[in-house]
Write a protein that holds these residues in place. Structure first.
Motif, short mmCIF file in Angstrom:
data_model
loop_
_atom_site.label_atom_id
_atom_site.label_comp_id
_atom_site.label_asym_id
_atom_site.label_seq_id
_atom_site.Cartn_x
_atom_site.Cartn_y
_atom_site.Cartn_z
N ASP A 67 17.11 -3.96 17.24
CA ASP A 67 18.35 -3.14 16.69
C ASP A 67 17.80 -2.31 15.64
O ASP A 67 18.62 -1.39 14.99
CB ASP A 67 18.93 -4.47 15.56
CG ASP A 67 19.72 -5.36 16.41
OD1 ASP A 67 20.47 -5.04 17.51
OD2 ASP A 67 19.96 -6.47 15.82
N ARG A 93 19.98 0.95 15.73
CA ARG A 93 20.93 0.81 16.71
C ARG A 93 22.25 1.92 16.53
O ARG A 93 22.64 2.38 17.53
CB ARG A 93 21.44 -0.24 16.57
CG ARG A 93 22.81 -0.75 17.39
CD ARG A 93 22.98 -2.21 17.49
NE ARG A 93 22.13 -2.93 18.26
CZ ARG A 93 22.21 -3.23 19.61
NH1 ARG A 93 23.25 -2.59 20.21
NH2 ARG A 93 21.55 -3.80 20.37
N GLU A 111 23.61 4.65 19.13
CA GLU A 111 24.71 4.09 19.72
C GLU A 111 25.45 5.56 19.78
O GLU A 111 26.69 6.00 20.45
CB GLU A 111 25.85 3.12 18.94
CG GLU A 111 25.16 2.00 19.23
CD GLU A 111 26.08 0.91 18.27
OE1 GLU A 111 26.40 1.43 17.20
OE2 GLU A 111 26.09 -0.35 18.84
#
Length: 280
Positions: free
Chosen positions: A192, A195, A199
């Motif tokens: 993660d 992240r 994204e």
């Protein structure tokens, strides 16, 4: 922040011990390596380079220096320092393999000094811009060299700790340079890590790797650690520096970079894994 002089350097051409001389280092065969004005030495012969100017660019180094000196990754530095200093011998020698601009090694030196320890520290990176910045920032903290993890300019079995933080491990070289019982400490991104930024800059995210990596030859596994927390960047400059200091800058699409450049604030997940391996 007292540290001990690092004395286990090896000639990158013949592997012989390097001894300090006025203004540089030399080996018994007469190979000489002059110290630059900034306080570092280049131990990466031209025949060992894969490109004219390997490693991080001057711009990437500057972005990383600004981001790290702002304290955004201080918890990661503290995690690495705690692991490195645990059961560290009094006369220890430590290498940061891929030291960048030297932030993590400087934090280790400060943490060691706070506990009364003064290890011999070596910071190595293939980027001359990174090592130059490290030496200029804190010449007295460590010995700073331009070199490659593929051919560490370090004598065999002389290191108590090797740190490889977000770097490129070369396990046979780490095993060669570590003493029996010495430790390799690695920090890598967890699934993660950043992240939210990924994204934004990528159309889709790759699934995390499944399964554990095989145990490196010559090492035994030791208990690791982890860190997962949130980080909020409140200005566009810090977001730009974070992107510029990572490989994501070059992997992202132009549209993704544009979306990141438009941000004024961003809350991120910091997710890292610390692995420890004992030299057997």
């Amino acid at each position: 922040m007292a540290t001990t002089a690092f004395t286990a350097l090896a000639c990158p051409l013949d592997g012989a011990p390097l001894a300090p001389v006025d203004g540089g280092w030399t080996c018994p065969a007469g190979h000489r390596y002059d110290q630059a004005a900034q306080g570092y030495v280049n131990l990466l012969p031209v025949q060992h380079k894969r490109s004219r100017d390997p490693g991080d660019s001057k711009e990437m180094v500057a972005a990383r220096r600004r981001f790290l000196e702002a304290g955004h990754y201080r918890p990661i530095a503290e995690l690495a320092a705690r692991a490195a200093l645990t059961e560290l011998p009094p006369d220890a020698a430590c290498l940061d393999a891929g030291c960048g601009e030297g932030y993590y090694l400087r934090q280790l030196a400060a943490a060691a000094g706070a506990t009364g320890k003064s290890p011999a520290l070596l910071g190595l990176d293939i980027s001359k811009w990174a090592v130059q910045a490290a030496a200029k920032a804190q010449r007295g903290t460590a010995t700073w060299v331009v070199g490659s993890n593929a051919r560490l300019p370090v004598l065999p079995a002389t290191l108590d700790r090797v740190l490889c933080l977000f770097g490129f491990p070369v396990y046979p070289e780490f095993a060669r340079a570590l003493k029996p019982g010495g430790q390799l400490i690695m920090i890598d991104a967890g699934p993660d890590h950043l992240r939210e930024l990924r994204e934004i800059i990528y159309p889709t995210l790759k699934p995390p790797r499944s399964g554990e990596a095989p145990l490196p030859e010559g090492f035994a596994a030791a208990p690791g650690d982890s860190l997962c927390q949130t980080l909020t960047l409140n200005d566009a400059a810090s977001i730009a520096d974070l992107l510029a200091m990572t490989p994501h800058l070059y992997r992202a699409t132009p549209e993704g970079r544009a979306r990141a450049a438009a941000l004024q604030t961003l809350t991120l997940t910091v997710d890292v894994r610390l692995s420890r391996f004992l030299r057997i």
